[in-house]
Design a protein around this motif. Structure first.
Motif, PDB file in Angstrom:
ATOM      1  N   ARG A   1       0.859  -1.182   0.000  1.00  0.00           N
ATOM      2  CA  ARG A   1       0.000   0.000   0.000  1.00  0.00           C
ATOM      3  C   ARG A   1       0.895   1.232   0.000  1.00  0.00           C
ATOM      4  O   ARG A   1       1.776   1.374   0.848  1.00  0.00           O
ATOM      5  N   ILE A   2       0.673   2.112  -0.942  1.00  0.00           N
ATOM      6  CA  ILE A   2       1.502   3.302  -1.087  1.00  0.00           C
ATOM      7  C   ILE A   2       0.806   4.462  -0.385  1.00  0.00           C
ATOM      8  O   ILE A   2      -0.176   5.012  -0.883  1.00  0.00           O
TER       9      ILE A   2
ATOM     10  N   VAL B   1      -3.099   8.982   4.228  1.00  0.00           N
ATOM     11  CA  VAL B   1      -3.975   7.809   4.210  1.00  0.00           C
ATOM     12  C   VAL B   1      -3.317   6.711   3.381  1.00  0.00           C
ATOM     13  O   VAL B   1      -2.393   6.963   2.606  1.00  0.00           O
ATOM     14  N   ASP B   2      -3.817   5.478   3.555  1.00  0.00           N
ATOM     15  CA  ASP B   2      -3.347   4.391   2.709  1.00  0.00           C
ATOM     16  C   ASP B   2      -3.778   4.638   1.275  1.00  0.00           C
ATOM     17  O   ASP B   2      -4.967   4.836   0.994  1.00  0.00           O
ATOM     18  N   GLY B   3      -2.825   4.651   0.380  1.00  0.00           N
ATOM     19  CA  GLY B   3      -3.130   4.855  -1.026  1.00  0.00           C
ATOM     20  C   GLY B   3      -3.367   3.537  -1.732  1.00  0.00           C
ATOM     21  O   GLY B   3      -3.679   2.515  -1.111  1.00  0.00           O
TER      22      GLY B   3
ATOM     23  N   TRP C   1       3.758  13.819  -1.185  1.00  0.00           N
ATOM     24  CA  TRP C   1       2.806  12.840  -0.664  1.00  0.00           C
ATOM     25  C   TRP C   1       2.698  12.875   0.859  1.00  0.00           C
ATOM     26  O   TRP C   1       1.638  12.597   1.404  1.00  0.00           O
ATOM     27  N   HIS C   2       3.789  13.188   1.529  1.00  0.00           N
ATOM     28  CA  HIS C   2       3.790  13.101   2.991  1.00  0.00           C
ATOM     29  C   HIS C   2       3.844  14.475   3.659  1.00  0.00           C
ATOM     30  O   HIS C   2       4.130  14.559   4.852  1.00  0.00           O
TER      31      HIS C   2
END
Length: 287
Positions: free
Chosen positions: A163-164, A169-171, A220-221
């Motif tokens: 999961r990316i 959140v979990d992508g 992303w983060h």
């Protein structure tokens, strides 16, 4: 009341010209004539300002110090989409003194910019000449593969893939940093498997490591979707805008009059900053 700024990172401008522009069209400049660096250089030589090509791609260019990192900060206001913090002001320290004869209390208007649905970039004008857009070739020969949809769990049981995590959140499931040939083969396997067993219900994406993809991945983060990458040997900062926030506040962009002022202003230490100000959303007015 003092503004509460959040540090987003630093950029550099070894050419002495800094650009704030629409990420979706950076590579378009060289396709329509003069390179971005030439256009930006001419604008910066006159003190800075806005320039565009058919209103498809727009940017603001200003002179900046060539010998030091330039700090990028932001203030936030609640998004009308989910009331989470969204960028309200982008401020870039230019590493230059405020002109002695200029009025420190009066901002110098450079123009305005829309919030590009594809993102915003801040970086060196010459470095951005090397920008690879969505359809460009990745310099590192790598790509990321993602899959999601109704049969994602079944596909995971068959093919694996982590999961990316993206944006807290979990992508989707997938694999990062695969050689292009391996990425294409894995995507083809997933698609063929779904076609054979289900017909539809699985979306597979191959994102090559273009600069367009890398700046999004770099954010992303980060809570404000901001991240830095290297382009043309220069440190560039990009912001990917939340699509829900964009739809409620910025949709239509320039055609709908959704443009926001870019100014030069004096900071508290006698330096010069470039500011792009997105007015806070007025919840009361719409209620």
């Amino acid at each position: 009341m003092p503004e509460n700024f959040i540090d987003l990172g630093t950029v550099d401008a070894p050419s002495g010209v800094l650009v704030l522009g629409m990420a979706g069209w950076v590579d378009h400049w060289r396709e329509v004539g003069q390179p971005l660096s030439e256009r930006a250089g001419a604008v910066a030589a006159s003190g800075g300002g806005h320039f565009h090509e058919g209103w498809l791609c727009e940017a603001v260019a200003v002179p900046a110090a060539a010998d030091r990192p330039l700090e990028v900060r932001a203030t936030t206001s609640p998004s009308p989409f989910d009331e989470e913090p969204a960028i309200a002001t982008l401020e870039i320290g230019l590493g230059l003194p405020w002109p002695g004869a200029a009025d420190r209390s009066t901002p110098v208007r450079l123009g305005d910019l829309p919030v590009d649905r594809c993102g915003t970039v801040i970086g060196d004008a010459t470095g951005l000449d090397a920008w690879t857009g969505m359809n460009g070739e990745p310099a590192d020969g790598l790509a990321d593969v993602f899959y999601w949809g109704r049969y994602a769990d079944d596909a995971h049981a068959e093919f694996g893939g982590g999961r990316i995590a993206q944006y807290g959140v979990d992508g989707p499931h997938g694999w990062l940093d695969l050689p292009l040939a391996e990425a294409a083969a894995r995507a083809a396997e997933l698609t063929a498997w779904c076609d054979r067993l289900h017909g539809r219900g699985l979306v597979v994406s191959v994102d090559q490591h273009t600069d367009d993809h890398r700046f999004r991945r770099a954010g992303w983060h980060h809570p404000l979707r901001a991240g830095t990458i290297e382009v043309g040997g220069c440190r560039v900062l990009g912001v990917e805008w939340d699509q829900g926030d964009h739809s409620m506040r910025h949709r239509g962009e320039r055609d709908a009059g959704q443009v926001y002022p870019v100014t030069l202003e004096a900071d508290g230490a006698g330096g010069t900053v470039m500011r792009w100000t997105v007015p806070p959303y007025d919840f009361d007015e719409d209620e």
